[in-house]
Scaffold this motif. Structure first.
Motif: not given
Length: 376
Positions: A164-168
């Motif tokens: 999962e890529q994160n918004a940070q």
């Protein structure tokens, strides 16, 4: 194009990022002016827009300087109107005995969470492992629901992990395929994704000759990168609506590659790692020439391939498609290229339970798993 354009808007200028100023959500990127103030666009005044206070105009200005003539705000508004950024449906219930486990992995490049699907058929035996990389704005639950890969994992008995890529790391949760650091072995996001796969291998009895990576859009581009950098780990690669390895080094070059492809794709890959590519020929987000260039990039190692076999078909009440198969002289598969005629930027044959799917195309998930089995 829309995904990278959103990146321009969300990232802003280096000065804006370093100041710690929070990026605005897409619906707020171009708020209407106050009723009492009449604003004149910067372009009309002959000025460059300020990226901090006018991110939409700033992005539009960059596109125009690159010679890309699109109405950015109109395209973004249309994307919202079409519902392509809709919220995913609730996660369907798991079969009895199956697990969808949340985990995380950390190394020097950072930390990413993931979800691992363990089918009900797992009883300690060795299984293949598929790494699935979602597209922008998606997450593991959304991507699993849309691709229906967990259901196929039950049928074909394999583990599936969804990093999962994160918004940070990226405001729109895109994998950063266009960053130079994220195109190097042992660095950036490729090292994290490879590390997640290795962590699963250490925790479960994975058949290490049957580890694969696949992805959609930004995830498809990253699948190419990860497969290229770690050929000893991944036996084959699946790419849906993605781009060639090292097709961009920054956001402007990413926009160009997405719109037009690249003039000369870097020589990458190796002759032992087969690849399967899906792309809609009506994709206006990532030009379908990119699918052709992914195949060409992978095939450049081979000098004695058989004549490609070209087959045509049609999904009942759906799209027609052309499948081109490349094989070695001994008949072993090297690559498959599926062009889905009339399809846009969406997972072919996917479920409406997830975003960026189109059920009218051939089943990309099933075909990828079938292809992976033939190359093991």
């Amino acid at each position: 194009m829309r995904e990278a354009a959103q990146q321009l808007l969300s990232k802003g200028s280096p000065l804006q990022r370093s100041s710690g100023r929070a990026a605005q959500a897409m619906r707020d990127i171009n708020p209407p002016p106050a009723a009492t103030t009449q604003q004149t666009p910067h372009s009309a005044r002959g000025e460059a827009p300020n990226p901090a206070s006018h991110p939409a105009e700033f992005a539009q200005d960059i596109l125009e300087r690159m010679g890309i003539r699109i109405d950015l705000q109109a395209n973004l508004d249309r994307a919202i109107d079409l519902g392509t950024l809709r919220q995913p449906s609730p996660t369907p219930p798991l079969p009895e005995g199956a697990q969808f486990i949340r985990g995380s992995y950390s190394n020097h490049a950072g930390t990413r969470h993931y979800k691992l699907y363990v089918p009900a058929s797992y009883h300690g035996q060795a299984m293949p492992l598929l790494v699935m990389l979602h597209g922008c704005t998606q997450n593991p639950d959304d991507f699993a629901a849309g691709t229906q890969m967990n259901q196929l994992a039950e049928e074909m008995e394999c583990l599936v992990v969804y990093p999962e890529q994160n918004a940070q790391a990226n405001h729109s949760k895109c994998w950063n395929w266009f960053n130079a650091i994220d195109q190097q072995r042992g660095q950036g996001e490729p090292s994290i994704i490879a590390g997640i796969a290795q962590q699963i291998i250490e925790e479960y009895p994975v058949n290490e000759r049957q580890v694969y990576v696949a992805g959609l859009s930004a995830g498809g581009a990253m699948a190419v990168i990860v497969g290229t950098l770690y050929p000893e780990l991944f036996a084959a690669v699946g790419v849906h609506s993605g781009l060639p390895f090292a097709s961009a080094q920054d956001l402007p070059s990413a926009l160009t590659a997405m719109k037009r492809g690249v003039k000369s794709a870097a020589k990458a890959g190796n002759d032992a790692q087969p690849i399967i590519v899906f792309h809609g020929d009506s994709d206006t987000t990532v030009h379908p020439v990119n699918g052709e260039q992914v195949m060409k990039q992978r095939l450049h190692h081979h000098r004695n391939l058989r004549r490609p076999r070209v087959q045509s078909g049609e999904v009942p009440n759906g799209y027609s498609y052309t499948q081109t198969t490349h094989t070695r002289p001994d008949g072993s598969p090297v690559g498959e290229h599926w062009v889905v005629h009339g399809a846009g930027h969406a997972w072919s044959g996917g479920s409406a339970l997830g975003t960026y799917t189109d059920a009218k195309g051939p089943d990309a998930s099933r075909e990828m798993l079938r292809f992976f089995r033939t190359v093991s």
